[in-house]
Design a protein around this motif. Structure first.
Motif, PDB file in Angstrom:
ATOM      1  N   ALA A  13      77.309 -17.465 -36.769  1.00 39.59           N
ATOM      2  CA  ALA A  13      76.064 -16.740 -37.041  1.00 39.59           C
ATOM      3  C   ALA A  13      75.706 -15.784 -35.904  1.00 39.59           C
ATOM      4  O   ALA A  13      76.031 -16.036 -34.753  1.00 39.59           O
ATOM      5  CB  ALA A  13      74.931 -17.735 -37.243  1.00 39.59           C
ATOM      6  N   PRO A  14      75.006 -14.685 -36.224  1.00 40.67           N
ATOM      7  CA  PRO A  14      74.534 -13.768 -35.180  1.00 40.67           C
ATOM      8  C   PRO A  14      73.589 -14.483 -34.214  1.00 40.67           C
ATOM      9  O   PRO A  14      72.867 -15.400 -34.603  1.00 40.67           O
ATOM     10  CB  PRO A  14      73.781 -12.689 -35.960  1.00 40.67           C
ATOM     11  CG  PRO A  14      74.240 -12.811 -37.359  1.00 40.67           C
ATOM     12  CD  PRO A  14      74.631 -14.237 -37.557  1.00 40.67           C
ATOM     13  N   LEU A  15      73.602 -14.046 -32.968  1.00 39.25           N
ATOM     14  CA  LEU A  15      72.692 -14.593 -31.964  1.00 39.25           C
ATOM     15  C   LEU A  15      71.252 -14.220 -32.268  1.00 39.25           C
ATOM     16  O   LEU A  15      70.321 -14.961 -31.942  1.00 39.25           O
ATOM     17  CB  LEU A  15      73.079 -14.074 -30.575  1.00 39.25           C
ATOM     18  CG  LEU A  15      74.459 -14.486 -30.071  1.00 39.25           C
ATOM     19  CD1 LEU A  15      74.796 -13.745 -28.784  1.00 39.25           C
ATOM     20  CD2 LEU A  15      74.536 -15.987 -29.877  1.00 39.25           C
ATOM     21  N   PHE A  16      71.062 -13.041 -32.883  1.00 33.08           N
ATOM     22  CA  PHE A  16      69.740 -12.548 -33.242  1.00 33.08           C
ATOM     23  C   PHE A  16      69.914 -11.493 -34.324  1.00 33.08           C
ATOM     24  O   PHE A  16      71.000 -10.954 -34.498  1.00 33.08           O
ATOM     25  CB  PHE A  16      68.991 -11.977 -32.022  1.00 33.08           C
ATOM     26  CG  PHE A  16      69.808 -10.995 -31.213  1.00 33.08           C
ATOM     27  CD1 PHE A  16      69.954  -9.674 -31.601  1.00 33.08           C
ATOM     28  CD2 PHE A  16      70.432 -11.413 -30.039  1.00 33.08           C
ATOM     29  CE1 PHE A  16      70.709  -8.787 -30.849  1.00 33.08           C
ATOM     30  CE2 PHE A  16      71.186 -10.537 -29.284  1.00 33.08           C
ATOM     31  CZ  PHE A  16      71.324  -9.214 -29.685  1.00 33.08           C
ATOM     32  N   PRO A  17      68.851 -11.199 -35.081  1.00 34.54           N
ATOM     33  CA  PRO A  17      68.941 -10.153 -36.105  1.00 34.54           C
ATOM     34  C   PRO A  17      69.237  -8.795 -35.456  1.00 34.54           C
ATOM     35  O   PRO A  17      68.914  -8.570 -34.283  1.00 34.54           O
ATOM     36  CB  PRO A  17      67.559 -10.140 -36.748  1.00 34.54           C
ATOM     37  CG  PRO A  17      66.928 -11.432 -36.357  1.00 34.54           C
ATOM     38  CD  PRO A  17      67.542 -11.840 -35.052  1.00 34.54           C
ATOM     39  N   MET A  18      69.820  -7.918 -36.232  1.00 33.16           N
ATOM     40  CA  MET A  18      70.074  -6.569 -35.728  1.00 33.16           C
ATOM     41  C   MET A  18      68.741  -5.919 -35.396  1.00 33.16           C
ATOM     42  O   MET A  18      67.843  -5.848 -36.233  1.00 33.16           O
ATOM     43  CB  MET A  18      70.823  -5.746 -36.791  1.00 33.16           C
ATOM     44  CG  MET A  18      71.240  -4.372 -36.329  1.00 33.16           C
ATOM     45  SD  MET A  18      72.438  -4.444 -34.976  1.00 33.16           S
ATOM     46  CE  MET A  18      72.220  -2.794 -34.298  1.00 33.16           C
ATOM     47  N   GLN A  24      63.788   0.873 -26.764  1.00 31.63           N
ATOM     48  CA  GLN A  24      63.294  -0.388 -26.212  1.00 31.63           C
ATOM     49  C   GLN A  24      63.978  -1.598 -26.844  1.00 31.63           C
ATOM     50  O   GLN A  24      64.377  -2.528 -26.144  1.00 31.63           O
ATOM     51  CB  GLN A  24      61.774  -0.497 -26.368  1.00 31.63           C
ATOM     52  CG  GLN A  24      61.184  -1.685 -25.645  1.00 31.63           C
ATOM     53  CD  GLN A  24      61.492  -1.699 -24.151  1.00 31.63           C
ATOM     54  OE1 GLN A  24      61.520  -0.676 -23.484  1.00 31.63           O
ATOM     55  NE2 GLN A  24      61.750  -2.872 -23.603  1.00 31.63           N
ATOM     56  N   ALA A  25      64.103  -1.618 -28.155  1.00 37.41           N
ATOM     57  CA  ALA A  25      64.743  -2.758 -28.833  1.00 37.41           C
ATOM     58  C   ALA A  25      66.201  -2.901 -28.417  1.00 37.41           C
ATOM     59  O   ALA A  25      66.687  -4.013 -28.173  1.00 37.41           O
ATOM     60  CB  ALA A  25      64.624  -2.595 -30.344  1.00 37.41           C
ATOM     61  N   LEU A  26      66.906  -1.781 -28.323  1.00 41.53           N
ATOM     62  CA  LEU A  26      68.311  -1.840 -27.911  1.00 41.53           C
ATOM     63  C   LEU A  26      68.431  -2.247 -26.447  1.00 41.53           C
ATOM     64  O   LEU A  26      69.348  -2.988 -26.073  1.00 41.53           O
ATOM     65  CB  LEU A  26      68.998  -0.501 -28.165  1.00 41.53           C
ATOM     66  CG  LEU A  26      69.175  -0.144 -29.640  1.00 41.53           C
ATOM     67  CD1 LEU A  26      69.732   1.263 -29.781  1.00 41.53           C
ATOM     68  CD2 LEU A  26      70.056  -1.158 -30.348  1.00 41.53           C
ATOM     69  N   ARG A  27      67.516  -1.785 -25.608  1.00 41.38           N
ATOM     70  CA  ARG A  27      67.530  -2.165 -24.185  1.00 41.38           C
ATOM     71  C   ARG A  27      67.455  -3.684 -24.052  1.00 41.38           C
ATOM     72  O   ARG A  27      68.224  -4.294 -23.309  1.00 41.38           O
ATOM     73  CB  ARG A  27      66.374  -1.505 -23.445  1.00 41.38           C
ATOM     74  CG  ARG A  27      66.266  -1.939 -21.986  1.00 41.38           C
ATOM     75  CD  ARG A  27      65.118  -1.260 -21.261  1.00 41.38           C
ATOM     76  NE  ARG A  27      65.520   0.102 -20.919  1.00 41.38           N
ATOM     77  CZ  ARG A  27      64.936   1.203 -21.362  1.00 41.38           C
ATOM     78  NH1 ARG A  27      63.888   1.127 -22.159  1.00 41.38           N
ATOM     79  NH2 ARG A  27      65.364   2.388 -20.995  1.00 41.38           N
ATOM     80  N   SER A  32      70.303  -8.836 -23.092  1.00 38.47           N
ATOM     81  CA  SER A  32      70.562 -10.233 -23.452  1.00 38.47           C
ATOM     82  C   SER A  32      72.043 -10.492 -23.716  1.00 38.47           C
ATOM     83  O   SER A  32      72.518 -11.605 -23.497  1.00 38.47           O
ATOM     84  CB  SER A  32      69.732 -10.641 -24.666  1.00 38.47           C
ATOM     85  OG  SER A  32      70.229 -10.047 -25.840  1.00 38.47           O
ATOM     86  N   LEU A  33      72.777  -9.484 -24.158  1.00 33.00           N
ATOM     87  CA  LEU A  33      74.199  -9.643 -24.469  1.00 33.00           C
ATOM     88  C   LEU A  33      75.110  -9.481 -23.267  1.00 33.00           C
ATOM     89  O   LEU A  33      76.105 -10.190 -23.125  1.00 33.00           O
ATOM     90  CB  LEU A  33      74.613  -8.635 -25.549  1.00 33.00           C
ATOM     91  CG  LEU A  33      74.037  -8.860 -26.929  1.00 33.00           C
ATOM     92  CD1 LEU A  33      74.303  -7.641 -27.807  1.00 33.00           C
ATOM     93  CD2 LEU A  33      74.618 -10.127 -27.549  1.00 33.00           C
ATOM     94  N   ASP A  34      74.778  -8.508 -22.403  1.00 32.04           N
ATOM     95  CA  ASP A  34      75.692  -8.166 -21.308  1.00 32.04           C
ATOM     96  C   ASP A  34      74.917  -7.446 -20.204  1.00 32.04           C
ATOM     97  O   ASP A  34      74.744  -6.226 -20.264  1.00 32.04           O
ATOM     98  CB  ASP A  34      76.810  -7.274 -21.855  1.00 32.04           C
ATOM     99  CG  ASP A  34      77.877  -6.942 -20.841  1.00 32.04           C
ATOM    100  OD1 ASP A  34      77.693  -7.184 -19.632  1.00 32.04           O
ATOM    101  OD2 ASP A  34      78.930  -6.418 -21.267  1.00 32.04           O
ATOM    102  N   PRO A  35      74.451  -8.188 -19.206  1.00 36.77           N
ATOM    103  CA  PRO A  35      73.667  -7.557 -18.135  1.00 36.77           C
ATOM    104  C   PRO A  35      74.392  -6.402 -17.442  1.00 36.77           C
ATOM    105  O   PRO A  35      73.751  -5.427 -17.046  1.00 36.77           O
ATOM    106  CB  PRO A  35      73.399  -8.708 -17.161  1.00 36.77           C
ATOM    107  CG  PRO A  35      73.431  -9.927 -18.025  1.00 36.77           C
ATOM    108  CD  PRO A  35      74.497  -9.641 -19.058  1.00 36.77           C
ATOM    109  N   VAL A  72      75.635  -3.226 -29.828  1.00 37.41           N
ATOM    110  CA  VAL A  72      74.883  -4.448 -30.104  1.00 37.41           C
ATOM    111  C   VAL A  72      75.409  -5.121 -31.373  1.00 37.41           C
ATOM    112  O   VAL A  72      75.622  -6.342 -31.387  1.00 37.41           O
ATOM    113  CB  VAL A  72      73.370  -4.152 -30.212  1.00 37.41           C
ATOM    114  CG1 VAL A  72      72.604  -5.352 -30.767  1.00 37.41           C
ATOM    115  CG2 VAL A  72      72.818  -3.746 -28.851  1.00 37.41           C
ATOM    116  N   ALA A  73      75.628  -4.349 -32.416  1.00 37.02           N
ATOM    117  CA  ALA A  73      76.116  -4.927 -33.670  1.00 37.02           C
ATOM    118  C   ALA A  73      77.463  -5.633 -33.461  1.00 37.02           C
ATOM    119  O   ALA A  73      77.683  -6.719 -33.998  1.00 37.02           O
ATOM    120  CB  ALA A  73      76.251  -3.841 -34.738  1.00 37.02           C
ATOM    121  N   LEU A  74      78.331  -5.047 -32.678  1.00 38.81           N
ATOM    122  CA  LEU A  74      79.632  -5.665 -32.412  1.00 38.81           C
ATOM    123  C   LEU A  74      79.508  -6.976 -31.651  1.00 38.81           C
ATOM    124  O   LEU A  74      80.259  -7.919 -31.892  1.00 38.81           O
ATOM    125  CB  LEU A  74      80.515  -4.722 -31.587  1.00 38.81           C
ATOM    126  CG  LEU A  74      81.232  -3.619 -32.319  1.00 38.81           C
ATOM    127  CD1 LEU A  74      81.877  -2.669 -31.325  1.00 38.81           C
ATOM    128  CD2 LEU A  74      82.267  -4.181 -33.288  1.00 38.81           C
TER     129      LEU A  74
END
Length: 120
Positions: A13-18, A24-27, A32-35, A72-74
């Motif tokens: 499952a995805p870690l979070f919704p797209m 701001q949302a992508l930041r 959270s995915l890759d500092p 992010v989607a990947l």
């Protein structure tokens, strides 16, 4: 390795919704995915902003947002992120172009899927 089941059939499952395709949302998602990638995000954001101002065009910002939405989607689905890393390693280790092609084709399919998710 090439041709393994896709994310939907693996049950990961995805870690979070797209997130929305906004700066701001992508930041937040990238952080959270890759500092380490978050540093590149900030550098590219400022470069895209400067280019947008200099050219009086929104295209640089749209391009920036789309690129990071695909990132992010990947990576928001752990199995897909793992598979991407595996495929990148297959390509890095390939002795010939022919040996790299199946992995490259699978990455291309993953990119298409991620772009569709980002656009939804």
């Amino acid at each position: 390795m090439v041709g393994e089941p896709n994310v939907e059939t693996s049950g990961d499952a995805p870690l979070f919704p797209m997130p929305p395709v906004t700066e701001q949302a992508l930041r937040v998602a990238v952080l959270s995915l890759d500092p380490a990638a978050a540093v590149r995000f900030e550098q590219e954001f400022h470069a895209a902003w400067q280019e947008a101002v200099q050219t009086d065009s929104t295209v640089p910002m749209h391009t920036f947002l789309r690129r990071w939405a695909v990132f992010v989607a990947l990576r928001r689905v752990p199995a897909r992120a793992r598979r991407l890393r595996e495929l990148e390693q297959v390509i890095a280790d390939a002795d010939t172009l022919a040996a790299a092609r199946p992995a490259a084709a699978e990455i291309a399919a993953m990119l298409d899927e991620a772009a569709r998710e980002a656009a939804a």
